[in-house]
Design a protein around this motif. Structure first.
Motif, PDB file in Angstrom:
ATOM      1  N   LYS A 312      36.112  37.329 -42.696  1.00  0.00           N
ATOM      2  CA  LYS A 312      35.309  36.255 -42.114  1.00  0.00           C
ATOM      3  C   LYS A 312      35.986  35.782 -40.829  1.00  0.00           C
ATOM      4  N   LEU A 313      35.301  35.912 -39.697  1.00  0.00           N
ATOM      5  CA  LEU A 313      35.862  35.505 -38.420  1.00  0.00           C
ATOM      6  C   LEU A 313      35.700  33.991 -38.275  1.00  0.00           C
ATOM      7  N   ARG A 314      36.833  33.290 -38.325  1.00  0.00           N
ATOM      8  CA  ARG A 314      36.802  31.826 -38.268  1.00  0.00           C
ATOM      9  C   ARG A 314      37.826  31.317 -37.256  1.00  0.00           C
ATOM     10  N   VAL A 315      37.357  30.457 -36.362  1.00  0.00           N
ATOM     11  CA  VAL A 315      38.267  29.673 -35.537  1.00  0.00           C
ATOM     12  C   VAL A 315      38.544  28.380 -36.290  1.00  0.00           C
ATOM     13  N   TYR A 316      39.799  27.936 -36.270  1.00  0.00           N
ATOM     14  CA  TYR A 316      40.152  26.677 -36.922  1.00  0.00           C
ATOM     15  C   TYR A 316      40.533  25.649 -35.868  1.00  0.00           C
ATOM     16  N   ARG A 317      40.140  24.405 -36.132  1.00  0.00           N
ATOM     17  CA  ARG A 317      40.372  23.307 -35.194  1.00  0.00           C
ATOM     18  C   ARG A 317      40.985  22.110 -35.902  1.00  0.00           C
ATOM     19  N   THR A 318      41.998  21.536 -35.280  1.00  0.00           N
ATOM     20  CA  THR A 318      42.473  20.213 -35.682  1.00  0.00           C
ATOM     21  C   THR A 318      42.197  19.260 -34.542  1.00  0.00           C
TER      22      THR A 318
END
Length: 394
Positions: A312-318
């Motif tokens: 699963k191609l996921r960008v993560y953001r905080t």
């Protein structure tokens, strides 16, 4: 109306993508320098139409290309017009393609660094990994190379001189190649202090200069590695990328080999913020253009399996620069996706609605015009993407 230009370096050439501020439809130009590996392409913040490119080949060697019209035409800045193509032997000529370690009395002796097997090995120039144009002068540009060293040009890339204080640092014999070589892959310039420069090397770590590149100090306190004999040595860390928002120049973010890290004192110390990421391995990291606490990473399964967890191609953001991360998936493939995102292949634009961009080894380049909330594929079926750089123009 503002427009955006995205420079894409790939395994088989460079591409220039342009759009208006809506960032919905993209015009694609390329491939430029077809068949060549383009490790990096970046435009000058002083003159956006001036673009520098690292064009490299294991057979033909290293070439620096420059455009002064936004990528419409190109030339080797240190090569006379009659020699712009090839020498009689078939190899590229010109001062702009010469990167020579400075062993003069004003430079540093050509010593050795550690090899994969722990023995000492001589420094050997291989290629330019990263180009970083000056924030104040369109003729000044820095180059990070393999084997790790920092070069500077003050004549628009026509000629290069090594800032030998870095390679000559007393810790140099302890530097060692990472899996992809011993490359200086990151250069961060401090907008508020023109004498402050950060660089990152795989596998040596982060170094900082406070005198314009004459002298350097390692900045790796708080980093650890399970692969090194000492858990927290001064140098030897495989830093994948560092990033900064100019509004908070003392705050840096890092994608380390196995952790995401943060420093609030200009790199003097680091703390882990990997938090709830599905894996803390990855390559790129970047910061929102207007929110210095909003950070983006792309987790990859492991150092041996370079693809997204669960396919699963996921960008993560905080949004708080801490260890709480949210996955950003709308518009990204969520099954059977086994691409990688390399360290140079993420960028942000400067529009009010900050755009986020990244490219994959599968040849896709994605854009989010709303800070990561939604994504669309700008272009697909390119060669493997090595680098992505966004430019914002009035």
């Amino acid at each position: 109306m503002s427009k955006v230009r995205v420079l894409v370096g790939t395994k088989k050439g460079a591409f220039v993508l342009t759009s208006d501020a809506a960032r919905k439809k993209w015009d694609v130009s390329g491939p430029h320098f077809a068949g060549w590996e383009i490790y990096h392409a970046k435009g000058s913040p002083v003159d956006p139409d001036r673009i520098f490119v690292s064009q490299t080949s294991g057979w033909f060697g290293q070439i620096i290309q420059r455009s002064d019209d936004g990528g419409k035409t190109w030339h080797q800045p240190g090569t006379p017009p009659e020699q712009q193509n090839k020498s009689p032997e078939g190899f590229q000529m010109g001062e702009s393609n010469k990167f020579v370690y400075d062993v003069s009395p004003a430079g540093k002796p050509l010593t050795t660094h550690m090899w994969y097997d722990g023995t000492q090995h001589p420094w050997e120039f291989k290629r330019v990994w990263h180009l970083e144009p000056s924030l104040s002068d369109h003729n000044t540009v820095y180059a990070g190379v393999e084997d790790a060293a920092l070069f500077k040009s003050t004549d628009g890339g026509k000629s290069w001189h090594e800032l030998a204080g870095l390679r000559g640092h007393e810790s140099g014999p302890k530097w060692q190649p990472g899996a992809g070589g011993m490359g200086l892959h990151t250069i961060v310039l401090d907008q508020t202090n023109p004498n402050r420069i950060y660089i990152a090397i795989s596998a040596a770590g982060v170094f900082r200069s406070d005198d314009g590149g004459k002298t350097w100090a390692p900045k790796n306190r708080g980093l650890t590695s399970k692969y090194l004999p000492e858990p927290a040595p001064e140098v030897g860390h495989c830093v994948h990328r560092i990033a900064m928002n100019p509004a908070k120049p003392n705050t840096l973010y890092m994608q380390l080999h196995w952790n995401v890290m943060r420093s609030d004192d200009g790199g003097d110390s680091w703390k882990k913020i990997s938090g709830n990421l599905p894996t803390d391995f990855g390559f790129p990291i970047d910061v929102h253009a207007h929110e210095p606490e909003t950070v983006y990473v792309v987790p990859i399964k492991s150092d041996g399996e370079h693809y997204p967890p669960e396919g699963k191609l996921r960008v993560y953001r905080t949004k708080k620069g801490n260890d709480h991360w949210e996955p950003l998936t709308k518009g990204l493939p969520q099954e059977n996706c086994y691409v990688n995102v390399l360290r140079e292949a993420m960028s942000v634009d400067q529009l009010d609605d900050c755009g986020i961009y990244f490219g994959t080894t599968g040849g896709q380049v994605y854009c989010s015009p709303d800070s990561g909330d939604t994504w669309h594929c700008m272009v697909h079926d390119l060669p493997a993407v090595y680098s992505v750089e966004a430019q914002t123009m009035a």
